[in-house]
Design an enzyme around this catalytic site. Structure first.
Site, PDB file in Angstrom:
ATOM      1  N   LEU B  74       0.811  -1.241   0.000  1.00  0.00           N
ATOM      2  CA  LEU B  74       0.000   0.000   0.000  1.00  0.00           C
ATOM      3  C   LEU B  74       0.833   1.275   0.000  1.00  0.00           C
ATOM      4  O   LEU B  74       0.486   2.252   0.660  1.00  0.00           O
ATOM      5  CB  LEU B  74      -0.973   0.017   1.179  1.00  0.00           C
ATOM      6  CG  LEU B  74      -2.170  -0.932   1.091  1.00  0.00           C
ATOM      7  CD1 LEU B  74      -2.991  -0.840   2.374  1.00  0.00           C
ATOM      8  CD2 LEU B  74      -3.046  -0.623  -0.116  1.00  0.00           C
ATOM      9  N   ASN B 100     -10.044   3.772  -4.197  1.00  0.00           N
ATOM     10  CA  ASN B 100      -9.801   2.615  -3.339  1.00  0.00           C
ATOM     11  C   ASN B 100      -9.340   3.078  -1.962  1.00  0.00           C
ATOM     12  O   ASN B 100      -8.354   3.801  -1.827  1.00  0.00           O
ATOM     13  CB  ASN B 100      -8.753   1.701  -3.986  1.00  0.00           C
ATOM     14  CG  ASN B 100      -8.571   0.403  -3.227  1.00  0.00           C
ATOM     15  OD1 ASN B 100      -7.980   0.371  -2.157  1.00  0.00           O
ATOM     16  ND2 ASN B 100      -9.099  -0.687  -3.778  1.00  0.00           N
ATOM     17  N   ASN B 129     -11.283  -1.315   0.522  1.00  0.00           N
ATOM     18  CA  ASN B 129     -10.299  -2.391   0.417  1.00  0.00           C
ATOM     19  C   ASN B 129     -10.208  -3.136   1.751  1.00  0.00           C
ATOM     20  O   ASN B 129      -9.501  -2.725   2.657  1.00  0.00           O
ATOM     21  CB  ASN B 129      -8.960  -1.760   0.032  1.00  0.00           C
ATOM     22  CG  ASN B 129      -7.854  -2.773  -0.158  1.00  0.00           C
ATOM     23  OD1 ASN B 129      -7.981  -3.936   0.230  1.00  0.00           O
ATOM     24  ND2 ASN B 129      -6.763  -2.340  -0.740  1.00  0.00           N
ATOM     25  N   CYS B 132      -6.348  -6.262   1.247  1.00  0.00           N
ATOM     26  CA  CYS B 132      -4.919  -6.244   0.928  1.00  0.00           C
ATOM     27  C   CYS B 132      -4.181  -7.198   1.867  1.00  0.00           C
ATOM     28  O   CYS B 132      -4.288  -7.071   3.084  1.00  0.00           O
ATOM     29  CB  CYS B 132      -4.337  -4.840   1.061  1.00  0.00           C
ATOM     30  SG  CYS B 132      -2.549  -4.830   0.795  1.00  0.00           S
ATOM     31  N   LYS B 167     -14.281  -4.533  -1.610  1.00  0.00           N
ATOM     32  CA  LYS B 167     -13.362  -5.452  -2.293  1.00  0.00           C
ATOM     33  C   LYS B 167     -12.923  -6.530  -1.312  1.00  0.00           C
ATOM     34  O   LYS B 167     -12.343  -6.245  -0.269  1.00  0.00           O
ATOM     35  CB  LYS B 167     -12.147  -4.712  -2.854  1.00  0.00           C
ATOM     36  CG  LYS B 167     -11.282  -5.611  -3.736  1.00  0.00           C
ATOM     37  CD  LYS B 167     -10.287  -4.822  -4.569  1.00  0.00           C
ATOM     38  CE  LYS B 167      -9.476  -5.731  -5.471  1.00  0.00           C
ATOM     39  NZ  LYS B 167      -8.510  -4.990  -6.282  1.00  0.00           N
ATOM     40  N   THR B 195      -5.917 -10.350  -4.237  1.00  0.00           N
ATOM     41  CA  THR B 195      -4.909 -11.388  -4.508  1.00  0.00           C
ATOM     42  C   THR B 195      -4.964 -12.533  -3.500  1.00  0.00           C
ATOM     43  O   THR B 195      -5.419 -12.381  -2.369  1.00  0.00           O
ATOM     44  CB  THR B 195      -3.494 -10.781  -4.467  1.00  0.00           C
ATOM     45  OG1 THR B 195      -3.327 -10.110  -3.217  1.00  0.00           O
ATOM     46  CG2 THR B 195      -3.294  -9.803  -5.594  1.00  0.00           C
ATOM     47  N   GLY B 219      -2.737 -12.598 -11.556  1.00  0.00           N
ATOM     48  CA  GLY B 219      -2.407 -12.987 -12.922  1.00  0.00           C
ATOM     49  C   GLY B 219      -3.322 -14.103 -13.401  1.00  0.00           C
ATOM     50  O   GLY B 219      -4.175 -14.591 -12.642  1.00  0.00           O
ATOM     51  N   GLY B 245      -9.592 -10.699 -11.430  1.00  0.00           N
ATOM     52  CA  GLY B 245      -8.658 -11.792 -11.170  1.00  0.00           C
ATOM     53  C   GLY B 245      -8.249 -12.497 -12.445  1.00  0.00           C
ATOM     54  O   GLY B 245      -8.997 -13.314 -12.970  1.00  0.00           O
ATOM     55  N   GLY B 246      -7.097 -12.141 -12.962  1.00  0.00           N
ATOM     56  CA  GLY B 246      -6.499 -12.902 -14.061  1.00  0.00           C
ATOM     57  C   GLY B 246      -7.021 -12.610 -15.447  1.00  0.00           C
ATOM     58  O   GLY B 246      -6.713 -13.343 -16.391  1.00  0.00           O
TER      59      GLY B 246
END
Lengths: 257, 305
Positions: B74, B100, B129, B132, B167, B195, B219, B245-246
């Protein structure tokens, strides 16, 4: 004007410089016409997800080509080294700020390891624009020596080629006549850049260093490749992006650890 | 731009479902060098905190199969600097402005929303958020506990009329429970997923590659996890879902929408191809024209076996 800055480029030449280092030439007029020494490109590495950053080592602006040097350090660079001539890869560039040679008459270029690649581009450029250039390069031993040209000061840690010692032993052979008009540029491992910065600062010369950090995007958007610079805030330092604010920094701004 | 890509996330109308994911686009300025940001549905700002943060020290990125781990932690200039220096730029980009909001405690989130609310004319939604994985307190710690999610969401709900998008983290046993908690707290939408927490080790030094030891995996590798979570939540939620996501091409966007997403966020793939949203937008337009559909009609059309 926005430009995608990403090109599909073709490998046009490949030369093995030593056991684990090669010199690759790519065809890309867009990058060749606009890049300056100290800038880098991000090149896709075969099956790897992230691109890999490489300092530009040489440019032929008329032919529209440029070179990079690749030393194998992991899976990504291994795949790049194995590219065959004719291979096409994705490339983002030119990236980063590059060296600013304004205001000096003399430039001392110092490189170590793969740092000699961007130093080579700086040398090519400076000789064309008519600055007085001195080059000093350092390597671990004779087997690692690459891109060494006549007139360069060469040092090896092992002492089996050139002057025995670090690049400082080579730089100490120089007589500095006008420190205020002399710029030192250094690209190499952190301990080397730190030592060269101290050497230059002690003699009253400005020193630019090209920092390196594990990088993801190269475009300044992920904040993964940060470098510590001095700051008056509560932490005493500030993290800035190697790929965007750098990779070239004034050595006096870097918060060396 | 084609109206075929128009979508709504609750009361927020987006000209396209493509939103740049927080943490992969800073505040958009750098990407404006690469393409015209007005093609985007929205931009989700870098995660902001009340005070500036330097983020985590040392190595922050490690490549993994079809993706990467990051532990940026962050790093951000603080919300006040953002309001003075970046908010207008985002507003003028022509994309919807998603801010965010991160923090280390309930009080931090309350401070953040109170600070941002007076600028609501320039903001389209707040993305809270709670996910994280790279900070020691707040974020994922709050976001792993349904009761805490509900409590913080309802507190923030009382502070602002701005749409609240929560999120969420995938690092939980039951994503439906955390998504339902956000809904119960008064969220306008959920964003799925942040993530996945991971680690990589340098076998030579036996140390983690990341100086923070762990990081967040993102990814193409995480896409199936995200799709599954979107599809699961779509079965139980009444509020819209923003999928994340990805995503790496237009087919991934369609997959997310079929699973139940009203819009999507693209992040890690843009680190490799910064101008990727240009291609995805063009491909989505063609897809809609070729199939004679409006993109929003795809949302939640999953036909389960």
């Amino acid at each position: 004007m926005a430009t995608r800055k990403e090109y599909r480029i073709k490998l046009i030449s490949k030369e093995l410089l030593n056991a684990d280092t090669c010199y690759l030439g790519f065809d890309c007029p867009e990058i060749a016409s606009s890049c300056i020494p100290g800038q880098f490109v991000n090149i896709s590495a075969g099956t790897m997800f992230l691109k890999r950053p490489f300092g530009i080592a040489s440019v032929d602006r008329e032919k529209g080509t440029f070179n990079i040097g690749v030393k194998v350090v992991g899976k990504g660079t291994e795949q790049i080294k194995d590219f065959e001539v004719g291979t096409e890869v994705d490339c983002l560039g030119p990236l980063g700020n590059g060296f600013d040679f304004e205001g000096c008459d003399n430039v001392i270029l110092t490189g170590g390891g793969t740092g000699v690649f961007p130093i080579n581009f700086a040398y090519e450029t400076l000789t064309v624009i008519g600055k007085n250039v001195t080059v000093c390069e350092g390597f671990r031993d004779a087997r690692q020596v690459i891109l060494n040209k006549d007139g360069y000061i060469l040092t090896t840690d092992a002492g089996d080629m050139g002057i025995k010692g670090t690049v400082i032993a080579g730089l100490d052979t120089l007589t500095i006549e006008d420190p205020a008009k002399t710029l030192v540029c250094c690209v190499g491992p952190i301990p080397m850049m730190k030592a060269v910065s101290a050497w230059a600062e002690e003699k009253g010369m400005k020193c630019l260093v090209s920092m390196e950090q594990r990088m993801a995007c190269g475009a300044g958007i992920c904040l993964c490749c940060t470098v510590k610079v001095k700051d008056d805030g509560p932490d005493g330092y500030k993290n800035v992006r190697c790929c965007k604010e750098g990779p070239v920094f004034d050595s006096r701004e870097v918060a060396w650890s | 731009m084609s109206k075929l890509l128009n979508v709504n996330v609750g009361s927020v109308n987006l000209k396209s479902p493509i939103i740049l994911a927080s943490g992969t686009c800073n505040f958009g300025r750098e990407l404006a060098e690469y393409y015209d940001l007005s093609i985007l549905g929205g931009i989700s700002s870098k995660g902001l905190t009340i005070k500036p943060r330097n983020g985590n020290p040392g190595v922050r990125v490690a490549e993994c199969a079809s993706g990467m781990l990051n532990s940026v932690g962050l790093q951000n200039p603080g919300v006040h600097y953002f309001i003075e220096n970046d908010l207008d730029f985002m507003k003028e980009s022509g994309a919807a402005v998603i801010v965010n909001v991160a923090g280390h405690s309930f009080e931090d989130y309350i401070d953040m929303v109170t600070t941002l609310d007076p600028h609501k004319d320039k903001i389209d939604a707040l993305e809270i958020n709670l996910s994280c994985p790279n900070v020691k307190a707040g974020c994922m710690t709050i976001g792993s506990d349904p009761e805490a999610i509900k409590a913080i969401t309802s507190k923030l709900r009382r502070l602002t009329d701005l749409p609240l998008w929560i999120k969420l983290t995938p690092n939980v046993t039951d994503i439906k429970a955390t998504a339902l908690a956000a809904q119960a707290g008064g969220a306008d939408a959920v964003v799925l997923i942040n993530t996945l927490m991971g680690m990589r080790i340098d076998i030579r030094t036996r140390r983690p590659v990341l100086t923070n030891n762990t990081g967040g995996y993102s990814g193409p590798a995480v896409k199936p996890v995200a799709i599954r979570m979107v599809a699961e939540c779509a079965q139980v939620l009444d509020i819209p879902i923003v999928g994340c996501g990805g995503i790496a091409d237009y087919k991934d966007v369609i997959e997310f929408m079929i699973a139940g997403a009203s819009a999507v966020e693209i992040g890690t793939a843009c680190l490799v191809h910064p101008a990727l949203p240009v291609d995805i937008t063009a491909d989505l337009e063609k897809y809609c024209e070729d199939n004679g559909i409006e993109l929003k009609d795809l949302t939640g059309t999953l036909q389960r076996w």
